[in-house]
Design an enzyme around this catalytic site. Structure first.
Site, mmCIF file in Angstrom:
data_model
loop_
_atom_site.group_PDB
_atom_site.id
_atom_site.type_symbol
_atom_site.label_atom_id
_atom_site.label_comp_id
_atom_site.label_asym_id
_atom_site.label_seq_id
_atom_site.Cartn_x
_atom_site.Cartn_y
_atom_site.Cartn_z
ATOM 1 N N SER A 271 0.819 -1.221 0.000
ATOM 2 C CA SER A 271 0.000 0.000 0.000
ATOM 3 C C SER A 271 0.852 1.269 0.000
ATOM 4 O O SER A 271 0.562 2.215 -0.741
ATOM 5 C CB SER A 271 -0.965 -0.004 1.190
ATOM 6 O OG SER A 271 -0.294 -0.249 2.403
ATOM 7 N N HIS A 301 -2.183 -8.721 2.168
ATOM 8 C CA HIS A 301 -1.872 -7.442 2.827
ATOM 9 C C HIS A 301 -2.956 -7.183 3.879
ATOM 10 O O HIS A 301 -3.135 -7.980 4.784
ATOM 11 C CB HIS A 301 -1.777 -6.346 1.767
ATOM 12 C CG HIS A 301 -1.043 -5.123 2.209
ATOM 13 N ND1 HIS A 301 -0.281 -5.054 3.350
ATOM 14 C CD2 HIS A 301 -0.951 -3.876 1.638
ATOM 15 C CE1 HIS A 301 0.250 -3.841 3.477
ATOM 16 N NE2 HIS A 301 -0.153 -3.104 2.443
ATOM 17 N N HIS A 347 6.049 -13.786 8.929
ATOM 18 C CA HIS A 347 6.208 -12.467 8.333
ATOM 19 C C HIS A 347 7.402 -12.501 7.386
ATOM 20 O O HIS A 347 8.399 -13.175 7.654
ATOM 21 C CB HIS A 347 6.424 -11.414 9.422
ATOM 22 C CG HIS A 347 6.317 -9.998 8.942
ATOM 23 N ND1 HIS A 347 7.356 -9.350 8.302
ATOM 24 C CD2 HIS A 347 5.301 -9.095 9.008
ATOM 25 C CE1 HIS A 347 6.977 -8.116 7.998
ATOM 26 N NE2 HIS A 347 5.749 -7.941 8.406
ATOM 27 N N ARG A 356 3.934 -5.143 17.539
ATOM 28 C CA ARG A 356 2.570 -4.603 17.466
ATOM 29 C C ARG A 356 1.584 -5.609 18.050
ATOM 30 O O ARG A 356 0.577 -5.228 18.656
ATOM 31 C CB ARG A 356 2.226 -4.265 16.013
ATOM 32 C CG ARG A 356 3.052 -3.127 15.441
ATOM 33 C CD ARG A 356 2.887 -3.008 13.945
ATOM 34 N NE ARG A 356 3.352 -4.217 13.276
ATOM 35 C CZ ARG A 356 3.285 -4.389 11.951
ATOM 36 N NH1 ARG A 356 2.761 -3.447 11.188
ATOM 37 N NH2 ARG A 356 3.723 -5.505 11.405
ATOM 38 N N ASP A 402 -1.816 -9.042 13.136
ATOM 39 C CA ASP A 402 -3.166 -9.437 12.720
ATOM 40 C C ASP A 402 -3.827 -10.354 13.743
ATOM 41 O O ASP A 402 -5.044 -10.359 13.903
ATOM 42 C CB ASP A 402 -3.116 -10.199 11.394
ATOM 43 C CG ASP A 402 -2.394 -9.431 10.311
ATOM 44 O OD1 ASP A 402 -1.500 -10.010 9.692
ATOM 45 O OD2 ASP A 402 -2.734 -8.268 10.108
#
Length: 405
Positions: A271, A301, A347, A356, A402
């Site tokens: 993005s 994504h 990842h 995160r 996520d």
């Protein structure tokens, strides 16, 4: 993913402390961000000119055929100053880790989590902002937040089977009608002034995004009820959660944290790279950002968040709220052996648990330790990495952000 590198990192600094890495972090006393940037941007432009003059012919890596076939993964092809994704430490914003940002950035009155407005100031200027500077950003975004009527009309006429991200991208594209940059460019503005109009469009866009998202959410999940109006005395995250229809303080705090840690992720992800690429054609910020959102909508994504929730819901439906570790381990193995993946793990860059994820996990442990979904997520956190290591395919078996949606 394109790999990005800071120009200062290219100079091969050995010290990684932010004060060394990015220079002094003392913020200007001005609360006018555009005024601050008017001073900083010419300095940065001269710095880049000098840097390229000295290092323009320096080689920074090699390219293999596999890299080209693999979507340019691992190629150092962009320069970014705002954040760096370290394989072992995770994301750093202007040199600061997430825990450091949580300590340094201003919070809302009575809150503990950093405000996204503060991280925005840090990303744009390189300086840790004062409380007054963050409050000034909040006021500015609130003042810029009203949507044109034609955008609201379009959103309210979308069919309910149109995916939220498609609606989001379309609304952003249509906001192009309000572009100050496009208007100035058509009138022949001097290119040295481009940044000023890009700034205006970008600030307008950021201010309007929560209302767009809230209208889409309300139309799809709240029977089209009104989002209300922006409270000029409240911060960006508070207004967003209020427009969504939630007034619980803990949820607002979580949203402040969530929006802060998702504010930047290097420049080479789909993005961000797409937005930069479209912008390089001098497309205005609305069109450029809309293109980035179309990239974000892909399952490799941003849509991965949705896939995680779908999978977790499937686990709950098939196994119930209370399941033994052994039964859950069998379910994970069955998922892998059927040719599927366990979404939310592994990842392309990180080689440890995503920071995160960890900060959201810590929040959940404090605020909702007995929530059935969070208990399932915690249980998977104990089980999945060992299964993936045993399988032998994943380089990084740890959860990404996520997983803790």
């Amino acid at each position: 993913m394109f790999r990005t590198v800071s120009s200062r990192l290219l100079r091969q600094h050995k010290c990684v402390h932010p004060a060394c890495f990015y220079g002094t972090q003392t913020s200007s006393s001005s609360t006018n961000l555009k005024e601050v940037l008017t001073v900083k941007i010419p300095e940065k432009q001269q710095e880049v000119i000098a840097f390229r003059k000295e290092h323009g012919k320096t080689k920074v890596g090699e390219v293999t055929v596999d890299m080209m076939y693999g979507g340019m993964r691992g190629i150092r092809g962009l320069v970014t100053e705002t954040s760096v994704l370290d394989p072992d430490e995770g994301i750093r914003f202007r040199g600061y880790s997430i825990p450091e940002c949580q300590k340094l950035l201003p919070t809302a009155k009575g809150g503990k989590e950093p405000l996204p407005e503060g991280l925005f100031w840090l990303l744009v200027t390189g300086d840790v902002p004062t409380q007054q500077q963050v409050e000034a950003i909040t006021r500015e975004w609130n003042e810029r937040s009203p949507l044109p009527n034609h955008v609201i009309t379009m959103l309210n006429n979308f069919p309910h089977n149109l995916h939220p991200m498609t609606q989001f991208s379309a609304a952003i594209t249509v906001l192009n009608s309000e572009s100050k940059f496009a208007k100035a460019y058509s009138e022949g503005v001097n290119k040295l002034k481009y940044w000023e109009y890009v700034y205006e469009d970008s600030m307008d866009l950021i201010a309007r995004l929560p209302t767009i998202a809230a209208i889409i959410y309300r139309n799809l999940y709240r029977a089209g009820t009104s989002v209300g109006v922006v409270d000029m005395d409240k911060d960006w995250s508070y207004n967003f959660t209020s427009m969504l229809g939630y007034d619980e303080p803990d949820f607002t705090e979580l949203m402040r944290l969530y929006l802060t840690i998702h504010s930047d992720h290097e420049g080479g992800n789909v993005s961000a790279h797409t937005t930069h690429l479209i912008g390089s054609a001098l497309s205005d910020p609305y069109i450029s950002f809309a293109g980035g959102m179309n990239g974000l909508a892909g399952p490799l994504h941003g849509l991965a968040n949705q896939e995680v929730l779908v999978w977790l819901t499937q686990v709950q439906r098939e196994l119930g709220d209370s399941v033994s570790d052994e039964k859950l381990r069998d379910f994970v193995w069955n998922t892998l052996q059927s040719g599927k993946v366990v979404p939310g793990y592994g990842h392309a860059v990180l080689r440890k648990t995503d920071p995160r994820y960890m900060c959201q996990r810590e929040f959940a442990l404090q605020k909702l330790p007995n929530d059935p979904m969070f208990r399932l997520v915690s249980q998977l956190y104990k089980i999945v990495p060992d299964v993936l290591l045993e399988q032998g395919k994943a380089k990084n078996p740890w959860p990404m952000f996520d997983r803790n949606c």
